[in-house]
Design a protein around this motif. Structure first.
Motif: not given
Length: 431
Positions: A292-314
């Motif tokens: 579930x990735x998404x770019x920032x409007x300026x394209x410099x960053x990406x937010x995404x979902x991950x369960x690497x910590x044990x639960x789904x987090x951003x």
């Protein structure tokens, strides 16, 4: 003009509840019927009739906002063609409106029409914005939406969302045999059409900011695979060759690249690729599921979902995959992030014991706020204005529909669709 005064006071009684509750400043805008120099027949109707239709659409568009209160065109004075550019400000000031929209619809010798609109500051007795569009007669509604966008941007100070598109999954059939099709419509629910036949499961339609292309997930081959549709030619093709398991697509702000999740080598990670399938790049490699990735409007960053910590987090990272850091620590699960057009907030779905809720947070992980009360609200998508969020709402019986909530809070309003709707996405630029 007395009739128009009555309409103003009546409209004040039906202001959006969120505007009343939040104390949002409201500007009264008079929107009388547009003029026409000559009433000429066109395939879409006489220009005099189209002049009324355009005013009706502008009024409906502005009424859906929290900052503007349109009055008209019924009971408003019908002005002459010359008054479109030189209104009688004294007459309009008697209505109590602070702004006035005028304009005209004119037939052209080439078969097209000109739709012109002007925005006036009534107390200042001056024009403050103008737009003109030359379109086929059948495109009069889009010209009206673009006029609305110009009015909203000038008076509210942010982009309008009227000349945009909404994509979603239209669902029909019984609970155990749901037919799902990708559907597309204009922001006001008109020009509705289906893009897929319903012979296979489809998920997560995502539009380019301009709404000219759409990515979605198809199960036609038996497993999820990202497809692209050109909305002008209706060409439908896989994003990547072969039978890769890919999902959760999202376009860059310029519409030239696609972020997505892909399962490869026993892991699920974030990838980015050009829309032609070239220059594939892997961005994450942590154990677990990154999606579930998404770019920032300026394209410099990406937010995404991950369960690497044990639960789904951003999580947030740079566009090249560096500097990955956790964003949410709220004691719940967080999913389906969506970056606001101004870059100041990230919307998300929060899952806890009380169900699913839509919320927002800053890119620094501060000021988390929950905007809806569920019990099953998910899949946020921003309006171009950055003031409203479109999302999926499910009822106790499992029926799904679309709704919009303001970032200022208040009661969500339902979006009417021909069938049940899920997985919505709202383009953030003109189509």
């Amino acid at each position: 003009m007395q009739g128009l005064k009555v309409k103003i006071w009546a409209a004040m009684l039906v202001l959006p509840s969120s505007a009343m509750a939040q104390g949002t400043p409201v500007t009264v805008v008079a929107v009388p019927q547009l003029a026409t120099p000559d009433n000429v027949s066109t395939p879409a109707g006489d220009t005099g009739l189209l002049a009324r239709y355009v005013a009706d659409v502008i009024t409906s568009d502005l009424r859906s906002t929290r900052e503007l209160m349109p009055i008209g065109p019924e009971n408003a004075r019908v002005y002459s063609y010359p008054e479109a550019t030189a209104p009688g400000f004294k007459q309009w000031s008697a209505t109590g409106a602070k702004a006035l929209v005028t304009g005209f619809v004119q037939a052209r010798s080439d078969g097209r029409i000109t739709v012109a609109c002007y925005l006036h500051d009534i107390p200042g007795a001056r024009e403050i914005a103008r737009k003109g569009f030359v379109v086929a007669p059948a495109e009069w509604r889009r010209a009206a939406h673009r006029c609305s966008d110009a009015v909203y941007e000038r008076l509210a100070g942010r982009p309008g969302s009227f000349d945009t598109r909404i994509a979603y999954v239209a669902e029909s059939g019984s609970k155990n045999a749901r037919v799902k099709r990708i559907a597309l419509m204009d922001s006001d629910g008109t020009s509705h059409r289906y893009l897929t036949a319903g012979d296979s499961t489809v998920l997560t339609p995502r539009l380019t900011p301009g709404g000219e292309r759409l990515a979605y997930v198809s199960y036609a081959g038996g497993q999820p695979q990202v497809h692209l549709i050109d909305l002008e030619s209706n060409e439908d093709r896989p994003l990547l060759p072969g039978n890769t398991m890919s999902f959760a697509p999202r376009f860059s702000a310029d519409g030239k690249r696609v972020l997505f999740g892909m399962a490869a080598g026993g892991n699920v990670d974030i990838y980015v690729v050009n829309t032609d399938g070239a220059a594939l790049q892997r961005l994450t490699s942590a154990p677990g599921v990154d999606t579930a990735p998404a770019f920032s409007p300026d394209g410099s960053r990406i937010v995404f979902e991950s369960d690497r910590s044990g639960t789904e987090q951003l999580y947030v990272m740079n566009a090249d995959g560096t500097d990955q850091r956790r964003l949410t620590f709220g004691g719940a699960r967080y999913a389906s992030p969506s970056w606001s057009p101004d870059g100041e907030r990230i919307a998300f779905t929060r899952a806890a014991g009380d169900g699913l809720r839509i919320g927002v947070i800053t890119p620094a992980g501060a000021d988390e706020r929950i905007l809806t009360n569920g019990p099953q609200d998910e899949g946020p998508s921003w309006a171009a204005s950055g003031r409203d969020i479109l999302f999926q709402r499910s009822d106790a019986g499992g029926r799904t529909g679309l709704a919009v909530v303001s970032v200022d809070g208040g009661n969500p309003r339902n979006i009417i669709t021909p069938q049940d709707g899920s997985d919505p996405d709202w383009s953030t630029g003109a189509k």
